[in-house]
Scaffold this active site. Structure first.
Site, PDB file in Angstrom:
ATOM      1  N   LYS A 134       0.834  -1.203   0.000  1.00  0.00           N
ATOM      2  CA  LYS A 134       0.000   0.000   0.000  1.00  0.00           C
ATOM      3  C   LYS A 134       0.866   1.249   0.000  1.00  0.00           C
ATOM      4  O   LYS A 134       0.671   2.173  -0.792  1.00  0.00           O
ATOM      5  CB  LYS A 134      -0.927   0.015   1.214  1.00  0.00           C
ATOM      6  CG  LYS A 134      -1.843   1.241   1.260  1.00  0.00           C
ATOM      7  CD  LYS A 134      -2.219   1.642   2.668  1.00  0.00           C
ATOM      8  CE  LYS A 134      -1.123   2.463   3.333  1.00  0.00           C
ATOM      9  NZ  LYS A 134      -1.539   3.059   4.624  1.00  0.00           N
ATOM     10  N   CYS A 157     -19.105   5.744   5.049  1.00  0.00           N
ATOM     11  CA  CYS A 157     -19.041   4.286   5.240  1.00  0.00           C
ATOM     12  C   CYS A 157     -18.046   3.954   6.358  1.00  0.00           C
ATOM     13  O   CYS A 157     -17.001   3.338   6.126  1.00  0.00           O
ATOM     14  CB  CYS A 157     -18.650   3.607   3.929  1.00  0.00           C
ATOM     15  SG  CYS A 157     -19.012   1.838   3.897  1.00  0.00           S
ATOM     16  N   CYS A 212     -25.628   4.664   6.730  1.00  0.00           N
ATOM     17  CA  CYS A 212     -26.368   4.120   5.595  1.00  0.00           C
ATOM     18  C   CYS A 212     -27.561   4.998   5.198  1.00  0.00           C
ATOM     19  O   CYS A 212     -27.893   5.101   4.019  1.00  0.00           O
ATOM     20  CB  CYS A 212     -26.853   2.710   5.914  1.00  0.00           C
ATOM     21  SG  CYS A 212     -25.514   1.521   6.173  1.00  0.00           S
ATOM     22  N   CYS A 268     -26.390   7.663   2.867  1.00  0.00           N
ATOM     23  CA  CYS A 268     -25.516   7.214   1.770  1.00  0.00           C
ATOM     24  C   CYS A 268     -26.313   7.062   0.488  1.00  0.00           C
ATOM     25  O   CYS A 268     -27.376   6.435   0.466  1.00  0.00           O
ATOM     26  CB  CYS A 268     -24.858   5.888   2.142  1.00  0.00           C
ATOM     27  SG  CYS A 268     -23.788   5.236   0.840  1.00  0.00           S
ATOM     28  N   CYS A 286     -26.588  -1.278  -2.222  1.00  0.00           N
ATOM     29  CA  CYS A 286     -25.487  -1.817  -1.406  1.00  0.00           C
ATOM     30  C   CYS A 286     -25.995  -3.044  -0.658  1.00  0.00           C
ATOM     31  O   CYS A 286     -26.960  -2.935   0.119  1.00  0.00           O
ATOM     32  CB  CYS A 286     -24.985  -0.770  -0.419  1.00  0.00           C
ATOM     33  SG  CYS A 286     -23.763  -1.420   0.760  1.00  0.00           S
TER      34      CYS A 286
END
Length: 277
Positions: free
Chosen positions: A144, A212, A219, A222, A228
């Site tokens: 990463k 998130c 939620c 969102c 989702c």
């Protein structure tokens, strides 16, 4: 946020593209910690190119399992002390630990930083490697960090940087099921066009910091909550449609099972008839 019209999409490619479009809308304000305190903003812009690249690497090393606010504060203290390779080689380890605290695993990172500084001084002429292999060979540096260093310090797009946010969100949205960030990286690179690799980390990290969340995701606000699979917010229409689909699947399975049973019975009858003949 205003609820968007839910399209009838079934193909996973359509789904992830729609997710990305909606996440971009939610991220347009640039109000996540990564936008103002991310590692791409923490190196001294007036430093020499080598020192600037080293500071980018340092910021990324500190950022692992550490909030952006804490990383930014530690980098500010480091720059106040002196934040070059020579500075990191010459500073006593216990003094470096005090500067880094409360960064996550600051004692271990202090050791990694000093070892890395020594390697860069001896092997890379005081500069940061410009390859994934070279970067991953440094103490405390993983894939990463390597991909982000290449993107930020060298403007090289060699792969997608996957941290806990990117790993969590990719799986939550149902793009695939993977057990590690490295496996997520490989799946993302198959799915997302190469020209978009450089932006996906920043986009999803900010989304993970503001909407998130790891615990208690928002939620209800969102824009992806209707498409989702992990959403905890479903409208009555969503629930009815899901229940209808579930019942249809159950019916199909029952019919399929009945047909298989009948076919098996017919085969058994034919077999017994042949034996009698």
């Amino acid at each position: 946020m205003k609820r968007l019209l839910t399209p009838k999409v079934r193909d996973i490619e359509d789904i992830w593209k729609l997710h990305i479009e909606r996440i971009k809308i939610m991220r347009k304000d640039g109000n996540a910690p990564v936008d103002t305190m991310g590692c791409h903003r923490l190196a001294d812009p007036l430093a020499s190119p080598k020192v600037h690249r080293f500071q980018i690497l340092l910021a990324l090393m500190l950022s692992s399992q550490t909030r952006d606010e804490v990383t930014a504060s530690a980098m500010a203290r480091l720059k106040e002390h002196g934040c070059s390779i020579d500075d990191m080689i010459n500073i006593p380890t216990d003094e470096l630990e005090k500067i880094l605290c409360p960064v996550g695993f600051y004692k271990k990172k202090a050791v990694y930083i000093q070892k890395t500084a020594a390697v860069l001084n001896e092997k890379y002429d005081g500069d940061v490697p410009d390859s994934v292999e070279g970067l991953c060979g440094l103490p405390g540096v993983g894939p990463k960090m390597a991909h982000l260093v290449l993107q930020i310090a060298w403007q090289k797009n060699e792969g997608i940087a996957v941290d806990t946010h990117v790993h969590r969100i990719s799986n939550r949205l149902g793009w695939f099921t993977t057990s590690t960030p490295e496996k997520t990286r490989l799946e993302l690179q198959k799915m997302i066009p190469r020209e978009d690799w450089q932006n996906i980390n920043h986009l999803l990290v900010g989304f993970g910091q503001t909407v998130c969340l790891p615990v208690g995701p928002k939620c209800s606000s969102c824009l992806c909550n209707d498409i989702c699979p992990s959403s905890k917010t479903k409208t009555k229409v969503d629930k009815v449609e899901e229940e209808t689909e579930r019942q249809e699947i159950v019916k199909i399975r029952k019919i399929s099972s009945k047909v298989k049973t009948e076919i098996s019975a017919q085969k058994l009858v034919r077999t017994r008839s042949k034996k009698i003949i």
